[in-house]
Design a protein around this motif. Sequence first.
Motif, mmCIF file in Angstrom:
data_model
loop_
_atom_site.group_PDB
_atom_site.id
_atom_site.type_symbol
_atom_site.label_atom_id
_atom_site.label_comp_id
_atom_site.label_asym_id
_atom_site.label_seq_id
_atom_site.Cartn_x
_atom_site.Cartn_y
_atom_site.Cartn_z
ATOM 1 N N VAL A 2 31.702 61.454 35.292
ATOM 2 C CA VAL A 2 32.188 60.068 35.380
ATOM 3 C C VAL A 2 32.513 59.734 36.833
ATOM 4 N N ILE A 3 32.591 58.430 37.090
ATOM 5 C CA ILE A 3 32.932 57.943 38.430
ATOM 6 C C ILE A 3 34.278 57.235 38.321
ATOM 7 N N ALA A 4 35.169 57.486 39.279
ATOM 8 C CA ALA A 4 36.486 56.845 39.224
ATOM 9 C C ALA A 4 36.721 56.018 40.475
ATOM 10 N N GLY A 5 37.506 54.954 40.311
ATOM 11 C CA GLY A 5 37.858 54.103 41.456
ATOM 12 C C GLY A 5 38.796 53.013 40.993
ATOM 13 N N PRO A 6 39.086 52.063 41.859
ATOM 14 C CA PRO A 6 39.931 50.945 41.439
ATOM 15 C C PRO A 6 39.134 49.988 40.546
ATOM 16 N N THR A 7 39.811 49.270 39.667
ATOM 17 C CA THR A 7 39.123 48.243 38.873
ATOM 18 C C THR A 7 38.896 47.007 39.740
ATOM 19 N N ALA A 8 39.903 46.640 40.507
ATOM 20 C CA ALA A 8 39.811 45.464 41.389
ATOM 21 C C ALA A 8 40.478 45.827 42.713
ATOM 22 N N PRO A 9 40.111 45.134 43.797
ATOM 23 C CA PRO A 9 40.700 45.500 45.093
ATOM 24 C C PRO A 9 42.185 45.182 45.223
ATOM 25 N N THR A 10 42.686 44.226 44.433
ATOM 26 C CA THR A 10 44.104 43.842 44.550
ATOM 27 C C THR A 10 44.712 43.723 43.149
ATOM 28 N N ALA A 11 46.024 43.508 43.130
ATOM 29 C CA ALA A 11 46.689 43.136 41.881
ATOM 30 C C ALA A 11 46.556 41.610 41.732
ATOM 31 N N ALA A 12 47.178 41.067 40.681
ATOM 32 C CA ALA A 12 47.081 39.625 40.422
ATOM 33 C C ALA A 12 47.670 38.805 41.577
ATOM 34 N N TYR A 13 47.142 37.606 41.761
ATOM 35 C CA TYR A 13 47.610 36.719 42.834
ATOM 36 C C TYR A 13 48.083 35.388 42.233
ATOM 37 N N GLU A 14 48.671 34.576 43.099
ATOM 38 C CA GLU A 14 49.276 33.336 42.618
ATOM 39 C C GLU A 14 48.230 32.317 42.137
ATOM 40 N N ILE A 15 48.545 31.637 41.055
ATOM 41 C CA ILE A 15 47.659 30.593 40.539
ATOM 42 C C ILE A 15 47.444 29.546 41.637
ATOM 43 N N GLY A 16 46.186 29.151 41.843
ATOM 44 C CA GLY A 16 45.894 28.095 42.819
ATOM 45 C C GLY A 16 45.533 28.601 44.201
ATOM 46 N N THR A 17 45.783 29.896 44.479
ATOM 47 C CA THR A 17 45.567 30.348 45.860
ATOM 48 C C THR A 17 44.117 30.690 46.165
ATOM 49 N N GLN A 18 43.298 30.997 45.153
ATOM 50 C CA GLN A 18 41.905 31.360 45.451
ATOM 51 C C GLN A 18 40.911 30.387 44.850
ATOM 52 N N SER A 19 41.411 29.463 44.016
ATOM 53 C CA SER A 19 40.468 28.637 43.263
ATOM 54 C C SER A 19 39.684 27.664 44.143
ATOM 55 N N LYS A 20 40.191 27.420 45.348
ATOM 56 C CA LYS A 20 39.474 26.483 46.243
ATOM 57 C C LYS A 20 38.288 27.171 46.913
ATOM 58 N N ASP A 21 38.280 28.495 46.890
ATOM 59 C CA ASP A 21 37.259 29.232 47.628
ATOM 60 C C ASP A 21 36.511 30.174 46.680
ATOM 61 N N PRO A 22 35.426 29.668 46.071
ATOM 62 C CA PRO A 22 34.723 30.485 45.083
ATOM 63 C C PRO A 22 34.240 31.815 45.635
ATOM 64 N N VAL A 23 33.846 31.849 46.913
ATOM 65 C CA VAL A 23 33.301 33.098 47.451
ATOM 66 C C VAL A 23 34.371 34.198 47.483
#
Length: 487
Positions: A394-415
């Motif tokens: 098996v291969i192990a690693g993080p699921t995502a690079p960060t933990a959860a972030y604030e609502i509204g902070t990334q939605s303006k930037d889809p990339v």
Amino acid sequence: MFQKSLAELAKGLKAGEFTSRELTQHYLQRIEDLDEELNSFITVCPELALEQADAADAAIAAGTSGPLTGLPIAHKDLFCTQGVKTSCASKMLDNFIAPYESTVTANLRSAGMVMLGKTNMDEFAMGGSNENSFYGPAHNPWDVNLVPGGSSGGSAVAVAARLAPVATGTDTGGSIRQPAAFCGITGIKPTYGRVSRWGMVAFASSLDQAGPMAQTAEDCAMVLNAMAGHDHRDSTCMDQPVDDYTAKLGNSIKGLKIGLPKEYFEGLSEAMSTKVRAAVAELEKQGAIVKEISLPNTKLAIPTYYVLAPAEASTNLSRFDGVRFGYRCEDPVDLEDMYKRTRGEGFGKEVQRRIMIGTYALSAGYYDAYYNKALKTRRLLSNDFAQALKEVDVIAGPTAPTAAYEIGTQSKDPVSMYLADIFTLGVNLAGLPGISVPCGFIDEMPVGLQLIGRHFDESTLLNIGHQYQQTTDWHKQCPDMAQEENN
Ligand SMILES: NC(=O)C[C@H](N)C(=O)O
């Protein structure tokens, strides 16, 4: 009662400590009390649930029950459920009541499970934060100002806040694993073709796969047992025997080879790297052998996925035209006006963006430059995994690079939202199974360990998750609003 895992609830039901009706009422009450703030359900079906619970109680009394009989479940709102709205969190399907039942929900229903309702999600599963929902964002129960992840955000919230003991999700590029990580629960995306996609509203048909989201790996194993299997109505569903996932949970992981891809740790935050390495060290303590491996084409995963998935979406979503079902604009002047306005008004921004990207990538002048090239880079990524999984189990690693972030902070930037899918997309592109298991907290928000296995080797992933959960208690931690003393 709601603190219990699915396996514990199953024991309680069998021992007659409570009935399925009592259990179902209990969860319905929690949904009523807490979901106004969390917004994890789009539809709750109390009457239907209690009817199903009564039938389950009768089966238990008659001695005809199975391991899942009478246990409540919530379904992501993209599984067609006959007679109950299936919206995909889109205005386009806000009025859609499917005339048939998906194979996944039908299988779980015939296993005796009780459907509490349908959960919130990113519209048509496009997104990683649950902010792209016609019904508004779902909120992370660990901190309601933060996103729960997506696209199966509502399912993750419902399980984390203990509004349901288990939920279904779907994963095209991380949509089960990433919200599971953000909300501190366990979620598995099975091998492509393990679970039928019949009646699952299609996003990207070569990537979509359904799976369970629950507190523990054991709970996921119980539910996957009933979800998996051949279905002649889905031509991509494999006719291959299904393991008994719960029977294989007791295996020792001594000698198991775990690979850590060096590319997954390059540029990763110190905090995330420490959590993931500590989780892997725990598995090493149990006898696993850890070695560094390489997945050299990792950086191709995002561009490859974000050409192929929109391309497939652009064709799949062409069926929403206002003619046969779903939303239709008011007073169209002619057919073209109806198509244009129906789709312009019925789809949200992200869905429209993907349809346009996909249409462009498939258009005659650009097909070779984008779509065809992405098929080739997909092959390179698959080859990387195939090579690595010859060296390790098996291969192990993080699921995502960060933990959860604030609502509204990334939605303006889809990339920037797309970039966060770096560790999950490759797994779908290669059709492999992947599980996310809670492995600690960063700034008081949960994070996940991802384990990626060989095709059809869900058993090994679930067993490693289970063994890890025998010696750690991250999966037992729950947000304040799910603490017994607060309720
Ligand atoms: N659908 C998924 O699996 C999530 C991915 N972030 C996407 O937006 O495509």
